[in-house]
Motif scaffolding. Structure first.
Motif, PDB file in Angstrom:
ATOM      1  N   LEU A   1       0.749  -1.079   0.096  1.00 16.95           N
ATOM      2  CA  LEU A   1       0.055   0.051  -0.091  1.00 16.95           C
ATOM      3  C   LEU A   1       1.021   1.224  -0.007  1.00 16.95           C
ATOM      4  O   LEU A   1       0.625   2.250  -0.675  1.00 16.95           O
ATOM      5  CB  LEU A   1      -0.778  -0.044   1.102  1.00 16.95           C
ATOM      6  N   ALA A   2       1.942   1.201   0.684  1.00 20.36           N
ATOM      7  CA  ALA A   2       3.023   2.388   0.786  1.00 20.36           C
ATOM      8  C   ALA A   2       3.536   2.695  -0.661  1.00 20.36           C
ATOM      9  O   ALA A   2       3.415   3.753  -1.085  1.00 20.36           O
ATOM     10  CB  ALA A   2       4.077   2.172   1.748  1.00 20.36           C
TER      11      ALA A   2
ATOM     12  N   ALA B   1       0.815   4.082  -2.989  1.00 22.48           N
ATOM     13  CA  ALA B   1       0.526   5.542  -2.467  1.00 22.48           C
ATOM     14  C   ALA B   1       1.717   6.242  -3.238  1.00 22.48           C
ATOM     15  O   ALA B   1       1.239   7.216  -3.638  1.00 22.48           O
ATOM     16  CB  ALA B   1       0.352   5.536  -0.931  1.00 22.48           C
TER      17      ALA B   1
ATOM     18  N   LEU C   1       1.066   6.327  -7.053  1.00 20.77           N
ATOM     19  CA  LEU C   1      -0.099   7.368  -7.389  1.00 20.77           C
ATOM     20  C   LEU C   1       0.398   8.691  -7.246  1.00 20.77           C
ATOM     21  O   LEU C   1      -0.097   9.515  -7.916  1.00 20.77           O
ATOM     22  CB  LEU C   1      -1.372   6.949  -6.340  1.00 20.77           C
ATOM     23  N   TYR C   2       1.040   9.090  -6.013  1.00 22.97           N
ATOM     24  CA  TYR C   2       1.504  10.544  -5.736  1.00 22.97           C
ATOM     25  C   TYR C   2       1.993  10.936  -7.040  1.00 22.97           C
ATOM     26  O   TYR C   2       1.967  11.919  -7.587  1.00 22.97           O
ATOM     27  CB  TYR C   2       2.167  10.483  -4.474  1.00 22.97           C
TER      28      TYR C   2
END
Length: 114
Positions: free
Chosen positions: A92-93, A96, A99-100
């Motif tokens: 998940l990190a 993220a 996606l950033y």
């Protein structure tokens, strides 16, 4: 007729004196009740651990082997769950972060077109 109850009382008195004077029985002293704070209470964990160890010692060798095997497999299952949770958190990190960067790339691209 009065001598027999007197003798019984005398015997009972001697027994009580012997109990009071014996070093094995500690004197009973009433202590006033004080409110107990949570830090004053003994921990429950050592009591439970002590009971478990006594229970385990009372088992036969086959019973001990079964308990150890079950504990081993339960421990492995818990370790596997924890490792899966850690892997999911890392995934998940990374998602993220990707996606950033995609958002930053697309927002910079649209601002250049304007």
């Amino acid at each position: 007729m009065n001598s027999q109850p007197d003798q019984e009382l005398e015997q009972r008195l001697q027994q009580l004196e012997a109990e009071i004077n014996s070093p094995t029985s500690p004197p009973v002293v009433a202590q006033p009740q004080q409110p107990v704070s949570p830090t004053d209470q003994p921990s429950v964990v050592p009591i439970v651990l002590y009971r478990f160890v006594n229970w385990f010692k009372g088992l036969s060798n086959v019973g001990k082997l079964i308990v150890v095997a079950v504990a081993f497999f339960v421990g492995l299952a818990i370790l596997r769950i924890v490792l899966r949770l850690v892997a999911a958190a890392i995934s998940l990190a990374i998602l993220a972060v990707l996606l950033y960067f995609a958002y930053r790339f697309l927002s910079a691209r649209t601002s250049d077109k304007s």
